[in-house]
Design an enzyme around this catalytic site. Structure first.
Site, PDB file in Angstrom:
ATOM      1  N   ASN A 114       0.805  -1.227   0.000  1.00 18.09           N
ATOM      2  CA  ASN A 114       0.000   0.000   0.000  1.00 18.09           C
ATOM      3  C   ASN A 114       0.838   1.276   0.000  1.00 18.09           C
ATOM      4  O   ASN A 114       0.468   2.278  -0.607  1.00 18.09           O
ATOM      5  CB  ASN A 114      -0.991   0.004   1.173  1.00 18.09           C
ATOM      6  CG  ASN A 114      -0.312  -0.080   2.518  1.00 18.09           C
ATOM      7  OD1 ASN A 114       0.688  -0.777   2.680  1.00 18.09           O
ATOM      8  ND2 ASN A 114      -0.854   0.621   3.494  1.00 18.09           N
ATOM      9  N   GLY A 187       2.066  -5.448   7.391  1.00 14.69           N
ATOM     10  CA  GLY A 187       1.038  -6.064   6.564  1.00 14.69           C
ATOM     11  C   GLY A 187      -0.212  -6.376   7.362  1.00 14.69           C
ATOM     12  O   GLY A 187      -0.493  -5.746   8.387  1.00 14.69           O
ATOM     13  N   SER A 188      -0.948  -7.363   6.901  1.00 12.32           N
ATOM     14  CA  SER A 188      -2.236  -7.691   7.492  1.00 12.32           C
ATOM     15  C   SER A 188      -2.086  -8.529   8.755  1.00 12.32           C
ATOM     16  O   SER A 188      -1.049  -9.174   8.988  1.00 12.32           O
ATOM     17  CB  SER A 188      -3.090  -8.455   6.480  1.00 12.32           C
ATOM     18  OG  SER A 188      -2.534  -9.740   6.243  1.00 12.32           O
ATOM     19  N   GLU A 209       3.915  -4.607  12.290  1.00 14.03           N
ATOM     20  CA  GLU A 209       3.097  -3.418  12.039  1.00 14.03           C
ATOM     21  C   GLU A 209       1.875  -3.865  11.259  1.00 14.03           C
ATOM     22  O   GLU A 209       1.960  -4.142  10.062  1.00 14.03           O
ATOM     23  CB  GLU A 209       3.902  -2.374  11.255  1.00 14.03           C
ATOM     24  CG  GLU A 209       5.124  -1.841  11.998  1.00 14.03           C
ATOM     25  CD  GLU A 209       4.762  -1.016  13.207  1.00 14.03           C
ATOM     26  OE1 GLU A 209       3.600  -0.562  13.305  1.00 14.03           O
ATOM     27  OE2 GLU A 209       5.640  -0.818  14.063  1.00 14.03           O
ATOM     28  N   CYS A 243      -3.159   1.806   6.402  1.00 13.58           N
ATOM     29  CA  CYS A 243      -3.432   1.025   7.613  1.00 13.58           C
ATOM     30  C   CYS A 243      -3.961   1.877   8.753  1.00 13.58           C
ATOM     31  O   CYS A 243      -4.638   1.364   9.650  1.00 13.58           O
ATOM     32  CB  CYS A 243      -2.182   0.264   8.054  1.00 13.58           C
ATOM     33  SG  CYS A 243      -0.761   1.327   8.396  1.00 13.58           S
ATOM     34  N   GLU A 333     -11.189  -5.036   8.796  1.00 14.45           N
ATOM     35  CA  GLU A 333     -10.619  -3.782   8.325  1.00 14.45           C
ATOM     36  C   GLU A 333     -10.963  -3.587   6.852  1.00 14.45           C
ATOM     37  O   GLU A 333     -10.818  -4.501   6.044  1.00 14.45           O
ATOM     38  CB  GLU A 333      -9.097  -3.799   8.500  1.00 14.45           C
ATOM     39  CG  GLU A 333      -8.421  -2.509   8.091  1.00 14.45           C
ATOM     40  CD  GLU A 333      -6.910  -2.557   8.273  1.00 14.45           C
ATOM     41  OE1 GLU A 333      -6.255  -1.517   8.050  1.00 14.45           O
ATOM     42  OE2 GLU A 333      -6.374  -3.635   8.628  1.00 14.45           O
TER      43      GLU A 333
END
Length: 457
Positions: A114, A187-188, A209, A243, A333
């Protein structure tokens, strides 16, 4: 070169002690900065090619943030590395005590798609400053940016110091199967769990993160038009693929209609009557993410936007009204340009909704009431946030950035990045001119004296 061979090469290079030289680290960072400056237009072009990221956003949210990190590290690295003296304990009298910072060794950085430049280079800056070697695994979903990262890094560094390994899921799995001294992942949450599990096999320390459903509270005292302008910016920059973007709004029922009207106006001000032709609105990264986001629009009340084009990977800036916690957009999310609006009547409503979810990476409050903002900050756990704005806490390198619980482990930015990639080693230097015999055997008759001494401390 295979991944195990690359890792062994970096281990051998680290063992030479070259990266422990502060002058060497600073020189690397300076050369890295110059290379990025020289490739600025190529970086902008790559981000545009990958997902039509506007040039302004590329500079503001990717290149500029990286340059701030580099400038800070280059300026401060000597100060960060200095051993920190601490007061000694009477139990160790006489002594002098200090904390020394040493690199972990071989580190793995896995970056997301992203913000594919900033979130790759930012951690690398900290890892280099701390004296580590680095293997970067950038996202395969942004191939142009990943290729350019590999080019820039190869120009500046030998791969025994910093290397880029490209590839998809299988490559990431092979990297995670190795034994690293530190892993930094952005990331996720689902992938973060995989990384954490792989790291646990080798007891490797990690920074994760991640993300979560970051709430945005708008109370009845808020300056609605300004709040809407700042929410629209924070939510729809990078097409919502951020995020720390506001994931949903919780607005007091008395000002909901006013806020919706203001959001409508500000979206049009930002992206025009038809955002599909705006040069300032990015695209969704992949068909998979497009389909996931599009499904959130089914059986909903669309107040604004809602237009989609799968061929162009376009989803308009969209505001959903009459949303409940049971709606699909509230289950995970969002990570896209869809903004659900929920209402509340009292603080109990806010608590019920937020506490039903995992701890978010960020949270935002729009209010002119100091007591309300204080109540919110004291009662909810989240990684970080802002009062009367969105996203801005990310850009202050004096603030640590990171999550809590499911939204992440550890933090970085500025000098915190240096400490994240450094082991704090405690050193006590004892004097030899006196040696108090209390601690030595035989212990007969010493317990009473010990207790009195400990109580005195």
């Amino acid at each position: 070169m295979t991944i195990p061979q690359l890792l062994e090469t970096q281990r051998n290079y680290f063992a030479t002690g070259q990266t422990k030289s502060i002058a060497f680290r600073k020189d690397c960072l300076v050369r890295f900065r110059e290379s990025i400056k020289n490739h600025e237009q190529e970086i902008i072009n790559a981000l545009t090619a990958d997902f039509k990221k506007p040039a302004f956003e590329s500079v503001a949210t990717e290149i500029s943030i990286v340059m701030m990190e580099l400038n800070k590290a280059i300026k401060e690295i000597w100060k960060w590395q200095m051993p920190k003296k601490v007061s000694s304990s009477l139990l160790n009298f006489p002594s002098s005590d200090k904390i020394m910072y040493e690199p972990y060794g071989t580190t793995l950085v896995i970056s997301p798609w992203n913000y594919p430049f900033q979130l790759a280079v930012g951690p690398i800056v900290g890892a280099i400053a701390a004296g580590n070697t680095i293997v970067l695994k950038p996202s395969e979903l942004t191939p142009k940016t990943s290729e350019l990262l590999a080019k820039i890094i190869a120009e500046v560094f030998d791969n025994s110091h910093v290397a880029v390994v490209q590839g998809a899921k299988e490559v990431a799995q092979e990297l995670l199967a190795q034994r690293w001294d530190y892993i930094f992942f952005t990331g996720s949450v689902p992938v973060g769990k995989i990384v954490y599990k792989a790291a646990a096999e080798h007891l490797t320390p990690v920074t994760l993160e991640l993300g979560g459903k970051s709430p945005c509270i708008v109370d009845q005292s808020a300056k609605i038009q300004l709040a809407a302008k700042r929410i629209v910016w924070g939510k729809f920059v990078n097409a919502g693929q951020t995020c720390i973007a506001p994931d949903y709004i919780l607005v007091h029922t008395s000002v909901k209609d006013k806020l919706l009207t203001a959001l409508d106006v500000e979206i049009t001000n930002a992206y025009g009557a038809d955002p599909a032709i705006s040069p300032d609105f990015a695209r969704i990264i992949s068909e998979k993410n497009f389909d996931r986001l599009s499904s959130m629009l089914e059986n909903t009340t669309i107040f604004k936007g809602g237009n989609t084009d799968r061929d162009a990977l376009y989803i308009a800036p969209t505001v959903l009204d009459n949303v409940t916690v049971k709606d699909k957009a509230m289950q995970d999310e969002i990570f896209g340009p869809i903004l659900p609006v929920l209402t509340y009547e009292n603080k109990e409503d806010i608590s019920r909704i937020i506490n039903a979810m995992e701890k978010p990476l960020s949270a935002y409050v729009f209010s002119e009431k100091r007591s309300f903002k204080k109540w919110f900050n004291n009662n909810f756990s989240f990684g970080g946030g802002a009062m009367n704005d969105t996203l801005v806490h990310f850009v202050n390198d004096k603030l640590p950035f990171g999550g809590v619980g499911h939204s992440g482990i550890g933090s970085y930015h500025g000098k915190k990045s240096f400490y994240t990639f450094s082991h704090a080693k405690a050193i006590v230097s004892r004097g030899t001119w006196i040696d108090v015999p209390m601690r030595y055997a035989p212990y007969k008759g010493k317990i009473g004296v010990l207790k009195k001494f400990m109580n005195w401390l």
